[in-house]
Each structure stands twice: as structure tokens, then as C-alpha cells.
Design a protein around this motif. Sequence first.
Motif, PDB file in Angstrom:
ATOM      1  N   ASN A  64       0.840  -1.195   0.000  1.00 23.96           N
ATOM      2  CA  ASN A  64       0.000   0.000   0.000  1.00 23.96           C
ATOM      3  C   ASN A  64       0.877   1.247   0.000  1.00 23.96           C
ATOM      4  OD1 ASN A  64       0.813   0.633   2.707  1.00 23.96           O
ATOM      5  ND2 ASN A  64      -0.848  -0.605   3.546  1.00 23.96           N
ATOM      6  N   GLY A  65       0.239   2.393  -0.115  1.00 20.16           N
ATOM      7  CA  GLY A  65       0.955   3.669  -0.107  1.00 20.16           C
ATOM      8  C   GLY A  65       0.783   4.421   1.196  1.00 20.16           C
ATOM      9  N   GLU A  66       0.372   3.718   2.266  1.00 19.44           N
ATOM     10  CA  GLU A  66       0.143   4.373   3.550  1.00 19.44           C
ATOM     11  C   GLU A  66       1.429   4.995   4.085  1.00 19.44           C
ATOM     12  OE1 GLU A  66      -2.726   4.841   4.310  1.00 19.44           O
ATOM     13  OE2 GLU A  66      -4.043   3.092   4.295  1.00 19.44           O
ATOM     14  N   ASN A  67       1.256   6.094   4.790  1.00 21.76           N
ATOM     15  CA  ASN A  67       2.315   6.872   5.427  1.00 21.76           C
ATOM     16  C   ASN A  67       2.909   7.930   4.518  1.00 21.76           C
ATOM     17  OD1 ASN A  67       2.613   6.266   8.215  1.00 21.76           O
ATOM     18  ND2 ASN A  67       4.831   6.253   7.979  1.00 21.76           N
ATOM     19  N   GLY A  68       2.545   7.925   3.234  1.00 21.68           N
ATOM     20  CA  GLY A  68       3.036   8.973   2.348  1.00 21.68           C
ATOM     21  C   GLY A  68       2.553  10.349   2.755  1.00 21.68           C
ATOM     22  N   ASP A  69       1.287  10.448   3.141  1.00 23.49           N
ATOM     23  CA  ASP A  69       0.753  11.736   3.582  1.00 23.49           C
ATOM     24  C   ASP A  69       1.446  12.222   4.844  1.00 23.49           C
ATOM     25  OD1 ASP A  69      -1.194  12.416   1.654  1.00 23.49           O
ATOM     26  OD2 ASP A  69      -2.566  10.941   2.469  1.00 23.49           O
ATOM     27  N   GLN A  70       1.695  11.304   5.775  1.00 25.59           N
ATOM     28  CA  GLN A  70       2.338  11.703   7.021  1.00 25.59           C
ATOM     29  C   GLN A  70       3.771  12.173   6.789  1.00 25.59           C
ATOM     30  OE1 GLN A  70       0.199   8.906   6.907  1.00 25.59           O
ATOM     31  NE2 GLN A  70      -1.269  10.278   7.877  1.00 25.59           N
ATOM     32  N   LEU A  71       4.492  11.517   5.878  1.00 23.67           N
ATOM     33  CA  LEU A  71       5.892  11.874   5.635  1.00 23.67           C
ATOM     34  C   LEU A  71       6.046  13.178   4.866  1.00 23.67           C
ATOM     35  CD1 LEU A  71       7.687   8.531   4.652  1.00 23.67           C
ATOM     36  CD2 LEU A  71       7.697   9.719   6.840  1.00 23.67           C
ATOM     37  N   PHE A  72       5.166  13.423   3.917  1.00 21.67           N
ATOM     38  CA  PHE A  72       5.402  14.517   2.967  1.00 21.67           C
ATOM     39  C   PHE A  72       4.347  15.619   3.023  1.00 21.67           C
ATOM     40  CE2 PHE A  72       7.659  10.825   1.277  1.00 21.67           C
ATOM     41  CZ  PHE A  72       8.921  11.376   1.090  1.00 21.67           C
ATOM     42  N   ALA A  73       3.655  15.737   4.161  1.00 21.63           N
ATOM     43  CA  ALA A  73       2.697  16.830   4.358  1.00 21.63           C
ATOM     44  C   ALA A  73       1.606  16.812   3.306  1.00 21.63           C
ATOM     45  CB  ALA A  73       3.416  18.186   4.380  1.00 21.63           C
ATOM     46  N   GLY A  74       0.940  15.666   3.214  1.00 25.65           N
ATOM     47  CA  GLY A  74      -0.145  15.539   2.253  1.00 25.65           C
ATOM     48  C   GLY A  74      -1.419  16.181   2.726  1.00 25.65           C
ATOM     49  N   TRP A  75      -2.511  15.803   2.096  1.00 22.22           N
ATOM     50  CA  TRP A  75      -3.790  16.482   2.342  1.00 22.22           C
ATOM     51  C   TRP A  75      -4.224  16.375   3.802  1.00 22.22           C
ATOM     52  CZ3 TRP A  75      -8.258  14.061   4.056  1.00 22.22           C
ATOM     53  CH2 TRP A  75      -8.220  12.663   4.077  1.00 22.22           C
ATOM     54  N   THR A  76      -3.798  15.329   4.515  1.00 20.13           N
ATOM     55  CA  THR A  76      -4.202  15.195   5.915  1.00 20.13           C
ATOM     56  C   THR A  76      -3.589  16.291   6.784  1.00 20.13           C
ATOM     57  OG1 THR A  76      -2.370  13.676   6.302  1.00 20.13           O
ATOM     58  CG2 THR A  76      -4.497  12.701   5.785  1.00 20.13           C
ATOM     59  N   ASN A  77      -2.518  16.936   6.300  1.00 15.57           N
ATOM     60  CA  ASN A  77      -1.894  17.997   7.082  1.00 15.57           C
ATOM     61  C   ASN A  77      -2.474  19.374   6.782  1.00 15.57           C
ATOM     62  OD1 ASN A  77       0.678  16.926   8.606  1.00 15.57           O
ATOM     63  ND2 ASN A  77       0.578  15.855   6.654  1.00 15.57           N
ATOM     64  N   LYS A  78      -3.274  19.498   5.733  1.00  8.70           N
ATOM     65  CA  LYS A  78      -3.756  20.818   5.355  1.00  8.70           C
ATOM     66  C   LYS A  78      -4.508  21.548   6.465  1.00  8.70           C
ATOM     67  CE  LYS A  78      -3.763  20.793   0.341  1.00  8.70           C
ATOM     68  NZ  LYS A  78      -4.563  20.946  -0.886  1.00  8.70           N
ATOM     69  N   PRO A  79      -5.338  20.852   7.264  1.00  6.15           N
ATOM     70  CA  PRO A  79      -6.010  21.585   8.346  1.00  6.15           C
ATOM     71  C   PRO A  79      -5.053  22.067   9.428  1.00  6.15           C
ATOM     72  CG  PRO A  79      -7.132  19.509   7.877  1.00  6.15           C
ATOM     73  CD  PRO A  79      -5.814  19.465   7.180  1.00  6.15           C
ATOM     74  N   LEU A  80      -3.788  21.629   9.365  1.00  3.17           N
ATOM     75  CA  LEU A  80      -2.873  21.890  10.467  1.00  3.17           C
ATOM     76  C   LEU A  80      -1.782  22.902  10.154  1.00  3.17           C
ATOM     77  CD1 LEU A  80      -2.214  18.129  11.301  1.00  3.17           C
ATOM     78  CD2 LEU A  80      -4.063  19.544  12.139  1.00  3.17           C
ATOM     79  N   ILE A  81      -1.625  23.310   8.921  1.00  9.48           N
ATOM     80  CA  ILE A  81      -0.391  23.986   8.536  1.00  9.48           C
ATOM     81  C   ILE A  81      -0.358  25.469   8.871  1.00  9.48           C
ATOM     82  CG2 ILE A  81       0.085  22.363   6.680  1.00  9.48           C
ATOM     83  CD1 ILE A  81      -0.995  24.392   4.707  1.00  9.48           C
ATOM     84  N   ALA A  82      -1.492  26.047   9.201  1.00  7.82           N
ATOM     85  CA  ALA A  82      -1.484  27.484   9.457  1.00  7.82           C
ATOM     86  C   ALA A  82      -1.938  27.776  10.888  1.00  7.82           C
ATOM     87  CB  ALA A  82      -2.377  28.210   8.457  1.00  7.82           C
ATOM     88  N   HIS A  83      -1.013  28.159  11.710  1.00  8.10           N
ATOM     89  CA  HIS A  83      -1.365  28.491  13.089  1.00  8.10           C
ATOM     90  C   HIS A  83      -2.307  29.686  13.117  1.00  8.10           C
ATOM     91  CE1 HIS A  83      -0.864  29.838  17.277  1.00  8.10           C
ATOM     92  NE2 HIS A  83      -0.517  28.593  17.528  1.00  8.10           N
ATOM     93  N   GLY A  84      -2.202  30.532  12.098  1.00  3.92           N
ATOM     94  CA  GLY A  84      -3.086  31.678  12.022  1.00  3.92           C
ATOM     95  C   GLY A  84      -4.543  31.298  11.895  1.00  3.92           C
ATOM     96  N   VAL A  85      -4.794  30.136  11.254  1.00  6.33           N
ATOM     97  CA  VAL A  85      -6.175  29.667  11.138  1.00  6.33           C
ATOM     98  C   VAL A  85      -6.731  29.362  12.521  1.00  6.33           C
ATOM     99  CG1 VAL A  85      -7.654  27.836  10.250  1.00  6.33           C
ATOM    100  CG2 VAL A  85      -5.832  28.781   8.817  1.00  6.33           C
ATOM    101  N   TYR A  86      -5.909  28.706  13.333  1.00  2.68           N
ATOM    102  CA  TYR A  86      -6.349  28.424  14.697  1.00  2.68           C
ATOM    103  C   TYR A  86      -6.694  29.726  15.419  1.00  2.68           C
ATOM    104  CZ  TYR A  86      -4.190  23.764  14.203  1.00  2.68           C
ATOM    105  OH  TYR A  86      -3.842  22.507  13.816  1.00  2.68           O
TER     106      TYR A  86
END
Length: 588
Positions: free
Chosen positions: A319-341
Motif C-alpha cells: 500500500n501507499g500508507e504513510n506517504g501523507d504523514q511523511l510529505f505533508a499531504g492532504w491530511t496535514n492541510k487543516p494543520l499547517i497554518a497556526h493563524g487559522v487556529y
Amino acid sequence: MGAIEKPSHFIGYWGLDDRTKTLSRLVPDYCIRQGKLSEWAIASASVLTADTVTLNACGRFQPTDLPGDAWAAVEAKQLRLGRDPFGRVPLYWMQLGETIWFSTRLQLLLPLIASPQISPIALHSYACFSYVPTPLTPIEQIASVAAGTEMMWEIADVNDRPKVRRVKLSCRESLQSTWQEAPQLLRREDEAIAQLQGLLQQAIDRQVADLPIDEPVGVLLSGGIDSSLVTALLVKAGLQVRAYALDFGVEAYSELPYAQQVADFFQIPLIRVAATGDAVLRAIGPTAKALDLPYGDGTTAPLFLLKQAAAQDVRVVFNGENGDQLFAGWTNKPLIAHGVYSAEHPAGGETFEQQYLRTFQRFYGYEKQIFSPEMLDRIQSHDLSVYLQDAIDPKTCPSLLARLRRASLMLKGAQNIQPRATALAFACGLWVRSPFCDPDLTEWTFQLPGELLLQGACEKYILKKASERWLPPEIVWREKRGMGVPLKVWYYREFWAAIGDRLNPNVLRSQNCWQPHLADAMLSGQLGVAMRDRYIGNNLWLLLMWQAWRTEVLGEIPGQRSLDHVFWLPPAIGQRIWKYRRRLTVDC
């Protein structure tokens, strides 16, 4: 590949009492190995060496100094239980008197408990994360070993009477401690691409070294960059590759065109696996049984169907699991801007931990609306942020993006994605291999600065640049999202009656955990528009899987169902009733 046998779990005990007869009763078909340094025995269908038993999700030893993905070892008068940092194989333990019992499967330990008790804090955690975080399990009497840690017990003489005691819980230096931002970052794009291409090739080479080229292997192919890249490298290695893709029967959620394009490019067969609403509904029970623990992500049952299909043809699936975690994939998009918080919760109204908890998009913050008064009273002092502290510690990663990638690896990867992938594969008799779970590759990614991971709206930028060597540009650079399962569509069609059955108000009353009319409140919008529309899919599935887990794993028999709900009516009528209720509320 003759050395690779069918996957199996292990169970054992260690302590001052001989429990061999109990072990034989629990697993009569297993091979049992015993020792006398202190009384201990391990049952397993795996090959045992010395006084250590290990289990690897992929069916072969990894190129590290660790014994395996999960291990139990007896040395002198000590017991060690440990897991690899990626969390691919769970490991559970419990103490009965002067005996430690342990197993890679929760269901093997349950018969040792006369009356298993549901853990309120585990249920609260599950409602927030969609999985039960370590060291918790859903059962009060059983604990789990955290990924990347090793636990130790010893026999000590206390007043001339031997006693078993736990001596320490340690995070070994060779495990998740290497997931830290490097002091010197690699900023030259061409240099980073060349190094990444070499690491990807090495990761695949390690995974396929023991596989014969005349026996097919499977790949779970969505058509995204991760699974497409794994497919490309497997084909390049000369293996006979068979791809498997899900067919939800709902065009808006279909990834089949993407998967078919990749399969056509590499001229490999693509097996389409039906995961319609009816098929997924039938798979809820078997999926809960296979998972062993409750997991509330809507992809679990479709993936179970996918692996069932693959098991008809192959023994190893990639499978291709862990690719998002390693390379800042779509699962990280809600997290990347502290300003959004800060924008959503201004003036420091919430801590960073509280803000992070919201990114799971489950029931955090809805506790008063979802739990029964008794359950709410039992969890009111429970602080969910304790399960985040090590993962989001700013000392390990000064930059926000690196810290969030580390957290995603440790939380969403090692505690959710990887163990459930192994559990589903093992239940189908498959070994699962995840090339992105590679120690060297993972450690290397913490040399990457943010600009090589995210460039504007383009996520996983450096991985896509490296993939151009093996994939055509139309596959590399197309916009791709995570797997979307049409749960919301099914809730108003195929799942409608099942909701009234599995989440029946009378059943929920008898269990005294959830609000009895929780499903009604969610679908009718009483918990708010976000819970009804944006978050309804996985959150209602989270409830269904919890109830299925209680039935399939704990063996509970639900009580008599009541009719004080709308789900015994046709969906159209039920929705009219909700609209009528909303009008009454507005008028009042």
C-alpha cells in the motif's frame, strides 16, 4: 517466498505461576514454547528463536536492530515487551496475580477476564480521535504498549518472597526519538530530489528482496501519488503486480478512472472490488471482528473488502500508507497554518493542544450533547491533551510543519492507520507491506524545509518531483484528495434501517454511554450544521463501529429494540419529520 507462512498472532505469559494449561485452553492449535528461568510460555504459529518471539506485519525482518514489529523477550528474570515506531503490530498486556499475560490480539486475552469492563476514558478518547490511544484499550483490565516503546518487568525478592514488578517504561533511542527536525535543513531542490529517489528505491528493494518474480503481489491502488509510485517501483523491480481498486457505485466518489490510468500505463491488471452500500453494510460485523479494536474511520470496511479480494490471488499486498504523514499531504492541510487556529479561536481562548484536537473532526467539544449524564460525570476530569504532548512537543521540531508531521506519524499513523491496516490484512491471511514505513526514509524527511513539502496549493511537492522519474506528469501533478467513502449517501438509503437497529435508543439506554437519540440528533441537525453535513459521515460510522465492536468482539447481545425513533419509517418520511421539527423550533 517459501519462508513466508500465513500470518499469525502470539499470546504468552510470564511470572511466578505455571499457566500452561490455561494457555493451551486459550489457543489449542498453537505451538507452545516454555521456559524455566521464571515460569513463562508463548503460543505462536511463528518460528521462535532463543527466548524471543517476534511478529512482523510484512512477513519478513526489517533492516533495523529491532527484533521485529512487536516482540516479547525473556532475559534472566526480566520480561520485555516492545513495538516498532510505526505501530504496525499492536501489543497488549494485563496482570493477573503474579503473572503478566501479553498478546498481539486483544481477543486472545479477553477469555482471561470474567467480566470485561468498558473504560470510560477510552470511550471518550475514541469519540475524539476515532481510535483508542495507547496505553489505553477499550477494556479497563487490559493495557497496550505504545508504538516506539519497550516495557520491562522483573522478578524481585521482597521480604524473601518473589514478586513481579514493572521496572520502567522507556522510549528507546533507536525508535521515534529519531523523528526530530534536523539542525541543518536540505534546501537545494535538485540535491533533495536525488537523495529522495535513492531512498525510495532502497525502501522498495528491502521490501521485495525475498519475493520471487514468478509469484504475483498485490497493490492497493487509488491512483494517488503514493500508491501510484509504489506500483511503479514494484513493476520496475520485475514483479508480477496485480492492482486492486474500490468501486463504490457512486460516480462522485469514484477513484477508478485514476487507478485505471495507472494500471493501463504499466500494463498490469486492475481488479475492481465492489464496495457498494449493501456490501459495506454486510461487512460491518466482519470488519469489527477483524480490527480487534474499534476504529471509527469510514474507510475500514471498504479496505476490508479490498483485502478480501486481494487474498484470493496473492499472499503479499503493498500500500501507499504513510506517504501523507511523511510529505505533508492532504491530511496535514487543516494543520499547517497556526493563524487559522487563532482566527477561529481569537484572544488565546484555546491552547494549541485543544486546537489540534479539533483537527480530528470528530466529537471533541460535543461531549455534553453525545454522552449520557452518567458517562459525562465519569469523564469530566479526563484531559485528552495528555495523548498529544510527546507528539507535538516543540522541543523536537521547532518549525510548525515538521512538528505537525511528527504528530501525524505518531498519532494518526502509528496509532490508527498502520495497526488497522495490519489487522485487516491478517484477518484475510495477507502480509501487508508499506514502503513508506522505512526508517531511513522517515528520518531523512525531517531534513526537509517547508518550501520543499508545500508550495502554494501543491502538497507533497518534493515527492512529486522525485516521482517524475517513474510516472508520467498527468499522474504526478493531477489534483488528488484522500479516499472519499459515500457514507452520507448510504445513511439515507442502504444504512437507514441499520442505524435504527445498531444505534437503537433502547440499546443505547441499556448501555448508558451515549445519548439514546444520538443518531436522530445528528442526522436531523440538532447537533449543528457541521455535524449534520460536513462531519456526519465518519462520525456516524464511528458510532456504528463502536456498537459493532461490542457485539462482535465482546460478544454482547443487545437488548430489546424500541420504536421511539424515525428509522423504522421510510427515509423520505423520516426526513419530513425532521423538517417539521425544525419548523416548530424556529416558530417557537
